[in-house]
Design a protein around this motif. Structure first.
Motif, PDB file in Angstrom:
ATOM      1  N   PHE A  57      32.661  61.186 -11.304  1.00  0.00           N
ATOM      2  CA  PHE A  57      32.208  60.916  -9.953  1.00  0.00           C
ATOM      3  C   PHE A  57      31.279  59.705 -10.001  1.00  0.00           C
ATOM      4  O   PHE A  57      30.065  59.848 -10.108  1.00  0.00           O
ATOM      5  CB  PHE A  57      31.461  62.126  -9.374  1.00  0.00           C
TER       6      PHE A  57
ATOM      7  N   ASP B 237      29.491  63.084  -2.441  1.00  0.00           N
ATOM      8  CA  ASP B 237      29.977  62.476  -3.673  1.00  0.00           C
ATOM      9  C   ASP B 237      31.049  63.331  -4.338  1.00  0.00           C
ATOM     10  O   ASP B 237      32.076  62.829  -4.805  1.00  0.00           O
ATOM     11  CB  ASP B 237      28.817  62.275  -4.656  1.00  0.00           C
TER      12      ASP B 237
ATOM     13  N   THR C 129      33.070  65.424  -3.034  1.00  0.00           N
ATOM     14  CA  THR C 129      34.316  65.535  -2.259  1.00  0.00           C
ATOM     15  C   THR C 129      34.952  64.183  -1.979  1.00  0.00           C
ATOM     16  O   THR C 129      35.997  64.108  -1.337  1.00  0.00           O
ATOM     17  CB  THR C 129      34.061  66.261  -0.920  1.00  0.00           C
ATOM     18  N   GLY C 130      34.314  63.108  -2.440  1.00  0.00           N
ATOM     19  CA  GLY C 130      34.901  61.784  -2.280  1.00  0.00           C
ATOM     20  C   GLY C 130      34.668  61.124  -0.947  1.00  0.00           C
ATOM     21  O   GLY C 130      35.351  60.154  -0.602  1.00  0.00           O
ATOM     22  N   TRP C 131      33.685  61.608  -0.164  1.00  0.00           N
ATOM     23  CA  TRP C 131      33.396  60.975   1.125  1.00  0.00           C
ATOM     24  C   TRP C 131      32.832  59.582   0.882  1.00  0.00           C
ATOM     25  O   TRP C 131      31.831  59.420   0.178  1.00  0.00           O
ATOM     26  CB  TRP C 131      32.395  61.823   1.904  1.00  0.00           C
ATOM     27  N   SER C 132      33.450  58.567   1.477  1.00  0.00           N
ATOM     28  CA  SER C 132      33.038  57.189   1.221  1.00  0.00           C
ATOM     29  C   SER C 132      32.392  56.519   2.431  1.00  0.00           C
ATOM     30  O   SER C 132      31.960  55.369   2.344  1.00  0.00           O
ATOM     31  CB  SER C 132      34.252  56.350   0.785  1.00  0.00           C
TER      32      SER C 132
END
Length: 222
Positions: A70, A85, A87-90
């Protein structure tokens, strides 16, 4: 340090005192039990804001372990939004689903504490048992309010210390609730017994209509 958002100890103190004072203005602590409830909530806030603006201990501990998988998990202020972070939320972390739900939980928590206090205060003025409003749904709405606020902050900014503290605080509030109930039971007797039998302690349930609260019928005479 990589991010100037840490090491801001005045912000740690300011935010902690602000949220404590805000909660106290809703909760109006008076008894020793009230101050113990506030103390547990305050300890949670100290641990939270220390990591949010002081030392990112959780990010340091997890960064070396999960950093390669991550890459957003780093010693920056944005890196403290762990659920985003992991869950990949950008996008903007303050607009993530976790943050939006956290805002609702925190707001509902303060609202619940305030509205429950008004009901409790009005009942105390009449020397009655509080059974209306939020107290019709649950026996300890103010403790639920504190827990909602903590859950909101855990959704927004989870840390190892606060995640470890949360189940301990659940136990603390359960003990305070049992102590409170023993005193109320002595004061209100059968009225309290009937209310407690029909109203859950912490998990709210829609109050039954008075017409549904029927006493068992006596057996028909032969």
């Amino acid at each position: 340090m990589a991010d100037a958002a840490y090491g801001l100890w005045p912000l740690v103190v300011l935010n902690t005192l602000l949220f404590i004072a805000f909660a106290a203005s809703f909760f109006h602590p008076k008894s020793k039990r009230d101050w113990r409830a506030m103390g547990a909530y305050s300890a949670f806030l100290v641990a939270l804001f220390t990591e949010m603006y002081g030392i990112p201990l959780t990010v340091y501990l997890l960064g070396s372990w999960l950093g390669s998988r991550f890459p957003l998990l780093q010693d920056t202020h944005a890196g403290g939004h762990l659920w985003n972070d992991l869950t990949g939320w950008s996008g903007d972390p303050h607009l993530s689903p976790f943050h939006l739900v956290s805002y609702a939980a925190i707001g509902c928590g303060f609202w619940l504490i305030a509205t429950a206090w008004k009901t409790l205060h009005a009942a105390a003025q009449r020397d009655e048992l509080a059974t209306t409003g939020a107290y019709a749904w649950v026996r300890h709405p103010q403790y639920d309010g504190f827990l909602l606020i903590m859950i909101g902050f855990l959704l927004q900014w989870p840390t190892i210390p606060t995640l470890l503290m949360f189940p301990v605080l659940l136990h603390v509030y359960a003990r305070l609730a049992r102590s409170e109930e023993r005193e109320v039971a002595q004061r209100f007797g059968e009225q309290w017994t009937a209310y407690a039998a029909d109203t859950p302690a912490f998990w709210p349930r829609r109050p039954r209509h008075p017409a549904d609260r029927r006493t068992p019928r006596a057996p028909a005479r032969r």
